[in-house]
Design a protein around this motif. Structure first.
Motif, PDB file in Angstrom:
ATOM      1  N   ALA A 145       0.826  -1.215   0.000  1.00 40.04           N
ATOM      2  CA  ALA A 145       0.000   0.000   0.000  1.00 40.04           C
ATOM      3  C   ALA A 145       0.853   1.255   0.000  1.00 40.04           C
ATOM      4  O   ALA A 145       0.566   2.230  -0.713  1.00 40.04           O
ATOM      5  N   LEU A 146       1.930   1.250   0.791  1.00 39.87           N
ATOM      6  CA  LEU A 146       2.783   2.441   0.841  1.00 39.87           C
ATOM      7  C   LEU A 146       3.571   2.620  -0.443  1.00 39.87           C
ATOM      8  O   LEU A 146       3.840   3.756  -0.853  1.00 39.87           O
ATOM      9  N   MET A 147       3.953   1.542  -1.120  1.00 41.69           N
ATOM     10  CA  MET A 147       4.631   1.656  -2.405  1.00 41.69           C
ATOM     11  C   MET A 147       3.686   2.262  -3.445  1.00 41.69           C
ATOM     12  O   MET A 147       4.088   3.130  -4.239  1.00 41.69           O
ATOM     13  N   MET A 148       2.441   1.802  -3.455  1.00 40.84           N
ATOM     14  CA  MET A 148       1.453   2.359  -4.388  1.00 40.84           C
ATOM     15  C   MET A 148       1.213   3.839  -4.100  1.00 40.84           C
ATOM     16  O   MET A 148       1.103   4.662  -5.016  1.00 40.84           O
ATOM     17  N   THR A 149       1.151   4.192  -2.817  1.00 40.68           N
ATOM     18  CA  THR A 149       0.966   5.596  -2.432  1.00 40.68           C
ATOM     19  C   THR A 149       2.137   6.444  -2.915  1.00 40.68           C
ATOM     20  O   THR A 149       1.957   7.553  -3.429  1.00 40.68           O
ATOM     21  N   ALA A 150       3.361   5.929  -2.773  1.00 35.84           N
ATOM     22  CA  ALA A 150       4.547   6.656  -3.217  1.00 35.84           C
ATOM     23  C   ALA A 150       4.514   6.884  -4.721  1.00 35.84           C
ATOM     24  O   ALA A 150       4.850   7.970  -5.207  1.00 35.84           O
ATOM     25  N   LEU A 151       4.097   5.871  -5.492  1.00 37.58           N
ATOM     26  CA  LEU A 151       4.026   6.016  -6.947  1.00 37.58           C
ATOM     27  C   LEU A 151       3.008   7.066  -7.340  1.00 37.58           C
ATOM     28  O   LEU A 151       3.240   7.863  -8.264  1.00 37.58           O
ATOM     29  N   LYS A 152       1.869   7.086  -6.644  1.00 40.00           N
ATOM     30  CA  LYS A 152       0.841   8.081  -6.963  1.00 40.00           C
ATOM     31  C   LYS A 152       1.304   9.490  -6.599  1.00 40.00           C
ATOM     32  O   LYS A 152       1.101  10.439  -7.360  1.00 40.00           O
ATOM     33  N   LEU A 153       1.965   9.640  -5.460  1.00 39.40           N
ATOM     34  CA  LEU A 153       2.494  10.947  -5.068  1.00 39.40           C
ATOM     35  C   LEU A 153       3.574  11.415  -6.043  1.00 39.40           C
ATOM     36  O   LEU A 153       3.644  12.590  -6.391  1.00 39.40           O
ATOM     37  N   LYS A 154       4.411  10.503  -6.501  1.00 33.15           N
ATOM     38  CA  LYS A 154       5.446  10.852  -7.454  1.00 33.15           C
ATOM     39  C   LYS A 154       4.841  11.363  -8.754  1.00 33.15           C
ATOM     40  O   LYS A 154       5.324  12.335  -9.352  1.00 33.15           O
ATOM     41  N   SER A 155       3.758  10.718  -9.213  1.00 33.96           N
ATOM     42  CA  SER A 155       3.108  11.162 -10.453  1.00 33.96           C
ATOM     43  C   SER A 155       2.480  12.540 -10.302  1.00 33.96           C
ATOM     44  O   SER A 155       2.245  13.231 -11.290  1.00 33.96           O
ATOM     45  N   ASN A 156       2.228  12.946  -9.042  1.00 28.90           N
ATOM     46  CA  ASN A 156       1.655  14.271  -8.767  1.00 28.90           C
ATOM     47  C   ASN A 156       2.725  15.281  -8.348  1.00 28.90           C
ATOM     48  O   ASN A 156       2.426  16.273  -7.700  1.00 28.90           O
ATOM     49  N   ASN A 157       4.006  15.013  -8.719  1.00 24.87           N
ATOM     50  CA  ASN A 157       5.126  15.911  -8.408  1.00 24.87           C
ATOM     51  C   ASN A 157       5.370  16.002  -6.907  1.00 24.87           C
ATOM     52  O   ASN A 157       5.726  17.057  -6.374  1.00 24.87           O
ATOM     53  N   GLY A 158       5.197  14.861  -6.221  1.00 27.98           N
ATOM     54  CA  GLY A 158       5.360  14.838  -4.767  1.00 27.98           C
ATOM     55  C   GLY A 158       6.784  15.037  -4.301  1.00 27.98           C
ATOM     56  O   GLY A 158       7.011  15.367  -3.135  1.00 27.98           O
ATOM     57  N   ILE A 159       7.769  14.841  -5.171  1.00 28.74           N
ATOM     58  CA  ILE A 159       9.166  15.030  -4.771  1.00 28.74           C
ATOM     59  C   ILE A 159       9.468  16.517  -4.566  1.00 28.74           C
ATOM     60  O   ILE A 159      10.112  16.903  -3.595  1.00 28.74           O
ATOM     61  N   LYS A 160       8.977  17.364  -5.460  1.00 25.48           N
ATOM     62  CA  LYS A 160       9.254  18.804  -5.388  1.00 25.48           C
ATOM     63  C   LYS A 160       8.147  19.584  -4.669  1.00 25.48           C
ATOM     64  O   LYS A 160       8.409  20.621  -4.077  1.00 25.48           O
ATOM     65  N   ASP A 161       6.928  19.104  -4.752  1.00 24.69           N
ATOM     66  CA  ASP A 161       5.798  19.852  -4.184  1.00 24.69           C
ATOM     67  C   ASP A 161       4.934  18.907  -3.360  1.00 24.69           C
ATOM     68  O   ASP A 161       3.871  18.466  -3.811  1.00 24.69           O
ATOM     69  N   PRO A 162       5.383  18.547  -2.145  1.00 24.49           N
ATOM     70  CA  PRO A 162       4.642  17.566  -1.350  1.00 24.49           C
ATOM     71  C   PRO A 162       3.217  17.993  -0.997  1.00 24.49           C
ATOM     72  O   PRO A 162       2.299  17.184  -1.058  1.00 24.49           O
ATOM     73  N   GLU A 163       3.036  19.267  -0.635  1.00 23.41           N
ATOM     74  CA  GLU A 163       1.688  19.697  -0.263  1.00 23.41           C
ATOM     75  C   GLU A 163       0.757  19.685  -1.470  1.00 23.41           C
ATOM     76  O   GLU A 163      -0.397  19.274  -1.374  1.00 23.41           O
ATOM     77  N   GLY A 164       1.275  20.136  -2.637  1.00 16.75           N
ATOM     78  CA  GLY A 164       0.457  20.096  -3.852  1.00 16.75           C
ATOM     79  C   GLY A 164       0.106  18.678  -4.243  1.00 16.75           C
ATOM     80  O   GLY A 164      -1.019  18.394  -4.683  1.00 16.75           O
TER      81      GLY A 164
END
Length: 494
Positions: free
Chosen positions: A426-445
């Motif tokens: 579940a956490l790996m899937m969450t990480a992939l989804k956050l990455k696709s939403n630019n979670g590395i540079k913009d975590p809140e966005g």
């Protein structure tokens, strides 16, 4: 008759002043024989290997050869041009192009001259700044240049937006990036160094703030022009009036115009004297609200797919899984765990409905059947009421279609098909989804996109409220402290 004469005099004065404000007399009519040649550049700041148009205008001189020179040379050459016939405005002109080389760099002085009756007429000097460009990198599809334009990268994966009205956050995915980021004003705006800006890149740092700074200066300039117009009108009214009351009205007009001009200029000067940064509006640097929520993973009780209680140990299960997901995707482990905490209270609330009462869309039900053979007994999020849909599953609440979308990529990273009720999967899937939403540079966005919106206030837990992004960022800070404390105690490794 007398009043009509006054109106004619006033109109003539006003027209002459306005005409003088907008027509450059000194350029069209005020040139003296000693200044018969004037040159100008299309722009004064350019990049290496960029071309710039150089113009020459002569006063009362037609069909003249204009020779340009540039120093230092650095292998640059402008050449010459020949002016045309003298026009009705006594001006003739010609143009030539300066093509810079890739090695050109620094400040260059451009001059020009023409021969008239055996006398050499020299032009004004132009100071041209050339910035050395970078080596052009050509990327092979599907790769693109990075923001610094110095390397090729694989473009981020974009997915269709969630169309479920009022649905759970896990069904939301990133939308395609808008490539139209250039704003073109109706008229060029004055920029740094007197260069006119014909377009504004909205992706630059503080782009809107820079635009506002230009507008503020324009408004002050317009205020000064209007004040001069009102002063002139008041002066005409004062001089052409014989009645005391009309003279008094003229004086009031002048006084009010001067007062307005002083307010406009004075406010700018005062702020600039106190601190010039007060005049640099930058809305990108507004402070963000931070909500800290204290999390305790050891107290959580997670549920399996059918609602059976389990317990997720932070040190032995949640943290190591998030750490692996961070290594594989680059998304912060504390952000991944904060989503886990916000979505299901660390696994304690994975939903109380099933496919019969969650108001699932037909497409989500089909996807659920493809994900698990236990689809008939799976616990999932309930509908929010009305036409909204439920159906989000697992420890981090994914809609079945979204889970299916990232499942293939997760399977490559995990080495097995992911399970929505397994903490590591579940956490790996969450990480992939956050990455696709630019979670590395913009975590809140990225957190806002995970939920689908940051325009509503929700419960963050522990009697705290805020937007979804604020809730997640508050939990992220708390989890980072928990990780730091556990590392100091030797319970986990960095």
């Amino acid at each position: 008759m007398k009043n009509n004469f006054k109106k004619i005099i006033a109109s003539t004065y006003l027209f002459a002043i306005l005409f003088g404000l907008f027509l450059p007399f000194n350029y069209s009519f005020g040139q003296s024989p000693s200044n018969r040649l004037v040159i100008s550049a299309e722009k004064l700041n350019i990049k290496a290997e960029e071309s710039v148009l150089i113009s020459a205008k002569t006063y009362n001189l037609g069909n003249k050869l204009v020779i340009f020179k540039i120093s230092p040379n650095q292998g640059l050459s402008i050449g010459s041009c020949t002016t045309g016939e003298v026009g009705s405005d006594y001006i003739s002109s010609c143009q030539t192009t300066l093509k810079t080389t890739k090695d050109a760099n620094g400040t260059f002085i451009i001059t020009a001259s023409t021969n008239y009756n055996g006398t050499l007429n020299s032009a004004n000097k132009i100071e041209l700044k050339i910035e050395k460009g970078l080596t052009t990198i050509v990327c092979k599809e599907p790769q693109i240049l990075n923001e610094k334009k110095d390397a090729c990268i694989t473009p981020p994966v974009t997915t269709p937006p969630n169309t479920l009205p009022g649905g759970n956050n896990a069904g939301t995915s990133s939308t395609a990036k808008d490539t139209d980021v250039i704003y073109e004003p109706l008229a060029p705006l004055p920029g740094d160094g007197g260069v006119l800006q014909k377009e504004i890149n909205t992706q630059e740092d503080c782009a809107f703030g820079k635009y506002l700074n230009i507008i503020i200066k324009l408004i002050i300039g317009i205020s000064a022009v209007l004040a001069m117009v009102m002063i002139t009108m008041g002066g005409i009214e004062y001089m052409t009036s014989e009645l005391v009351s009309e003279k008094s009205a003229g004086k009031d007009t002048i006084q009010n115009a001067i007062l307005g001009l002083l307010i406009a200029l004075g406010s700018y000067l005062i702020l600039n004297t106190i601190n010039p940064q007060l005049l640099n509006v930058c809305l990108d640097k507004l402070p963000t609200a931070e909500i800290t929520i204290i999390e305790n993973f050891e107290a959580s009780g997670a549920l399996t797919f059918d609602g059976t209680p389990i317990k997720v140990n932070f040190n032995k299960e949640a943290y190591p899984s998030a750490k692996i997901a961070e290594q594989k995707t680059g998304v912060s482990k504390s952000l991944i765990l904060a989503i886990f905490a916000q979505e299901t209270n660390n696994g304690a609330n994975t939903g109380g409905c099933n496919y019969t009462n969650a108001n699932m869309s037909p497409g989500e039900l089909i996807a659920l059947k493809e994900i698990t053979s236990d689809w008939a007994t799976v616990k999932m999020s309930c509908s929010g009421g009305g036409s909204s849909h439920g159906g989000a599953i697992g420890l981090t609440q994914f809609l079945p279609s979204t889970w299916k979308q990232f499942r293939g990529e997760a399977e490559k990273l995990l080495g097995h098909r992911p399970n929505a009720w397994n903490i590591g999967d579940a956490l790996m899937m969450t990480a992939l989804k956050l990455k696709s939403n630019n979670g590395i540079k913009d975590p809140e966005g990225a957190a806002c996109k995970y939920f689908g919106s940051c325009n509503v206030t929700i419960s963050c837990g522990n009697n705290k409220k805020g937007t979804y992004g604020q809730c997640v960022m508050g939990k992220k800070l708390s989890i980072e402290q928990q990780i730091s404390d556990a590392i100091k105690k030797g319970e986990i490794t960095p």
